[in-house]
Structures are given as structure tokens and as C-alpha cells.
Design a protein around this motif. Structure first.
Motif, PDB file in Angstrom:
ATOM      1  N   TYR A 170      35.127  38.838  41.169  1.00  0.00           N
ATOM      2  CA  TYR A 170      36.753  38.673  41.101  1.00  0.00           C
ATOM      3  C   TYR A 170      37.186  38.636  42.540  1.00  0.00           C
ATOM      4  O   TYR A 170      36.382  39.202  43.393  1.00  0.00           O
ATOM      5  CB  TYR A 170      37.552  39.503  40.307  1.00  0.00           C
ATOM      6  N   ALA A 234      39.922  43.335  39.124  1.00  0.00           N
ATOM      7  CA  ALA A 234      39.241  42.822  37.766  1.00  0.00           C
ATOM      8  C   ALA A 234      40.602  42.461  36.924  1.00  0.00           C
ATOM      9  O   ALA A 234      41.061  43.134  36.519  1.00  0.00           O
ATOM     10  CB  ALA A 234      38.308  43.668  37.223  1.00  0.00           C
ATOM     11  N   TYR A 238      37.731  39.793  32.689  1.00  0.00           N
ATOM     12  CA  TYR A 238      36.579  39.974  32.982  1.00  0.00           C
ATOM     13  C   TYR A 238      35.908  41.453  32.555  1.00  0.00           C
ATOM     14  O   TYR A 238      34.597  41.676  32.236  1.00  0.00           O
ATOM     15  CB  TYR A 238      36.535  40.270  34.654  1.00  0.00           C
ATOM     16  N   SER A 244      34.842  35.446  34.636  1.00  0.00           N
ATOM     17  CA  SER A 244      36.306  35.070  35.208  1.00  0.00           C
ATOM     18  C   SER A 244      36.489  33.727  35.447  1.00  0.00           C
ATOM     19  O   SER A 244      35.586  33.241  36.056  1.00  0.00           O
ATOM     20  CB  SER A 244      36.777  35.980  36.288  1.00  0.00           C
ATOM     21  N   GLY A 248      41.660  34.086  36.046  1.00  0.00           N
ATOM     22  CA  GLY A 248      41.156  35.343  36.735  1.00  0.00           C
ATOM     23  C   GLY A 248      41.526  35.633  38.338  1.00  0.00           C
ATOM     24  O   GLY A 248      42.062  36.698  38.796  1.00  0.00           O
ATOM     25  N   ASP A 249      41.267  34.667  39.049  1.00  0.00           N
ATOM     26  CA  ASP A 249      41.563  34.543  40.417  1.00  0.00           C
ATOM     27  C   ASP A 249      43.160  34.646  40.795  1.00  0.00           C
ATOM     28  O   ASP A 249      43.365  35.482  41.712  1.00  0.00           O
ATOM     29  CB  ASP A 249      41.268  33.098  41.091  1.00  0.00           C
ATOM     30  N   SER A 252      43.941  38.381  40.209  1.00  0.00           N
ATOM     31  CA  SER A 252      43.529  39.269  41.180  1.00  0.00           C
ATOM     32  C   SER A 252      44.127  39.017  42.449  1.00  0.00           C
ATOM     33  O   SER A 252      44.648  40.020  43.138  1.00  0.00           O
ATOM     34  CB  SER A 252      41.952  38.868  41.647  1.00  0.00           C
TER      35      SER A 252
END
Length: 335
Positions: A170, A234, A238, A244, A248-249, A252
């Protein structure tokens, strides 16, 4: 002998001299790396970064004060295929450059290890400038927004070209590097050779509901996982699967925006995330008091709070895309 980064099989003689071509990505010998870093600073731990010096034209080792400063990092290769995967990914980045992407100058291999030679950043990584208790100084609103936009530009670009999540784990604030004028660049080096997600975590995932996993993630339960001190970045998916993707990015990055807006360290960020998730916390009330004393557009602050809340949605499908995040940040900058 070849010289530019190639997607062909890794060189059979990694320590053989290499000719530098126009692309400017070089395969360094171990002896060259030793010269550039003063014999690895006499001590170089795995994962540690050192400062080295190279000639900006030939990329050959140079003396301090004469050559260009670079960062040299050593990483274990998990297997032979991992180097090949890394080369493929770096070739893609060479063909798809972006001004906010950390530049790779070269690499070298030796005894199952990969040495990555990249840009040096005098202000280090963003995580050094966030927490109120440890940062050298408080950054003004304009600088924080500038950093956010610079990083978002690169992430949105990479999402549009790669169509996948960018990191094997992540995104963290330590992957956002800062130049002399606090221009942000995203470090996207070595992501495909990170260790796989720890299998021990999957054992507990199958037996525990999401709420319990959140609580475990917000303690030291996962202390055995790579980068446990940064596990608060995270995304939920994840924690559940060890995987991820692009959403997911975004999650984060939302945590990073929350850190930059509040100045909170890990412990308080974890509590803030829990409160936001349960609708018990008002982000506006958490804004860094140093920002308030230096004044900032109140409406801009409120809009940033709304953006952060959207990025931190539990459901990945309800989060904005990185392009939408970038568009919103640019709009906030106009307030």
C-alpha cells in the motif's frame, strides 16, 4: 553488451562494465557502487538508503562535491523472476515518464541483491514533515496543498496508464519524496519485488469479522508484517485479502491527506480513522492548530475534509478515482 534498461533476460555477468546510452539508465557494477558510496558507507543494512555521487553525464562514480548526489538502496531479490518482473516494470516507466515520478538512474545486482540508484531528495520523504511532535517545522497550507497535488498528479497518471494498483502492499507517506522547494515526487521503485503478504494474517482473516480485523490493524497485532509502523495506511481490502488495487491507493492517499491536514502521528491517526468510520469525529475539529494560527481558507479546509472522508470509504467502489481526487485538489487550490 547492452546498456539501457531492458525487458530481456538479466545479464549473465552483472558486474561486467556497461556502456551508457541515451536513455540514461545504467547497469552498475558492485565496484562502481562501492566507489560512489564510499564502500557503502562502511555499513549498509538491507533496505537502507545511502547517498552516493555520480557524474550526471556518464553516470560513472564521482567524488562528493563534484558529482551529482543520488540515493542507493539495497533490496533482497525474492527469486530470479522478481528481477525480471522489476525490469519489465521499470521499462514501462521509462517509456511512460512523468515529472512527478522519482527518476531511476540505474541498478546493479550481486548475490541475490538488487541495488537501486535513483534521485536524491534533500528534504527526504513526506513522513518526516507531518507529525507535530517530530517534524522540523510546520509547513504552511500552500506547501501542504502543493505536495498533495504533485503526488496526486503522478498517481492519477500511473493509474491511467497501468490500470492497476501501484504497490504490492500500500501507499505510504514515506513513498512521497520532497525536493528543495518541496516539489513532491512519488517513489515507485522496487514495488514488484516486495515480499509477499504474510500468510499468518490470512489464518486470522478467515475466522474474524471485519470489525475485529480493524481493531487488530489498529494495534500492534500485525507487528510481524513488513513495515508494521506504517500499517495504518492499509485499506480494508488489503487487511482482508492481502491485495490492494487502484481504490486501495486512493484510501492510502486519503490517510496521507488526513495526516497532512491534522499533523497527527500514527496513534492519533488510527483513532481519527476509527472516529471517521463510525461518524463520531468531525475532521474540521482535528485540523492542525499551526494551520489555524497561520490562517488558511476555511472553505478550502472544509472541502479537504469532505475529500478525505470520501477517500476513506470502507467500500472501494464508493471511493473517488485518483483523477477525481486530483481534480478536487486543484479546485481546492483555487479557493
Amino acid at each position: 553488451m547492452g546498456s539501457c534498461l531492458s525487458t530481456s533476460t538479466p545479464p549473465n555477468e552483472p558486474n561486467a562494465p556497461i556502456k551508457v546510452e541515451e536513455e540514461g539508465v545504467k547497469v552498475f557494477t558492485v565496484d562502481e557502487l562501492k566507489k560512489a558510496t564510499k564502500d557503502f558507507g562502511n555499513k549498509m543494512e538491507i533496505g537502507e538508503s545511502l547517498i552516493g555521487y555520480i557524474d550526471p553525464k556518464t553516470l560513472s562514480p564521482a567524488k562528493e562535491g563534484v558529482g551529482m548526489a543520488v540515493t542507493v538502496k539495497r533490496i533482497y531479490l525474492t527469486n530470479k523472476q522478481s528481477l525480471q518482473d522489476w525490469l519489465v516494470d521499470q521499462e514501462f516507466l521509462r517509456l511512460n515518464p512523468h515529472p512527478s515520478l522519482v527518476k531511476l538512474f540505474g541498478y546493479g545486482t550481486d548475490l541475490g541483491m538488487l541495488f537501486i540508484v535513483s534521485e536524491y531528495f534533500p528534504n527526504g520523504s513526506l513522513d518526516r514533515h507531518i507529525c507535530r511532535e517530530s517534524r522540523p517545522k510546520s509547513l504552511p497550507w500552500e506547501t501542504r496543498l502543493k505536495i498533495s497535488i504533485g503526488a496526486a498528479q503522478c498517481l492519477a497518471f500511473l493509474h491511467s496508464t497501468k490500470k492497476v494498483g501501484l504497490y504490492g502492499t500500500y501507499l505510504t507517506a514515506s513513498k512521497i519524496m520532497l525536493g528543495l522547494e518541496f516539489n513532491a515526487k512519488v517513489s515507485y521503485l522496487g514495488l514488484n519485488i516486495l515480499p509477499p503478504h504474510d500468510e499468518e494474517m490470512h489464518f486470522f482473516q478467515a475466522a474474524r469479522p471485519l470489525t475485529d480485523l480493524y481493531e487488530m490493524a489498529e494495534t500492534d497485532f500485525f507487528s510481524h508484517v513488513t513495515e508494521p509502523k506504517q500499517f495504518h495506511y492499509a485499506p480494508p481490502e488489503y487487511i482482508l485479502s492481502g491485495m490492494s488495487h487502484m481504490a486501495g491507493d486512493v484510501y492510502s492517499f486519503g490517510v496521507i491527506l488526513l495526516e497532512m491536514l491534522t499533523g497527527f502521528g500514527k496513534t492519533r491517526i488510527i483513532k481519527a480513522k476509527r472516529g471517521i468510520r463510525n461518524d463520531k469525529e468531525n475532521i474540521v475539529e482535528m485540523i492542525d492548530p499551526d494551520l489555524e494560527s497561520n490562517s488558511y481558507p476555511l472553505e478550502a479546509g472544509r472541502q479537504m475534509c469532505k475529500l478525505i472522508r470520501k477517500c476513506l470509504k470502507e467500500d472501494p467502489e464508493k471511493r473517488p478515482s485518483m483523477q477525481q481526487v486530483l481534480d478536487k485538489l486543484n479546485a481546492i487550490a483555487q479557493i
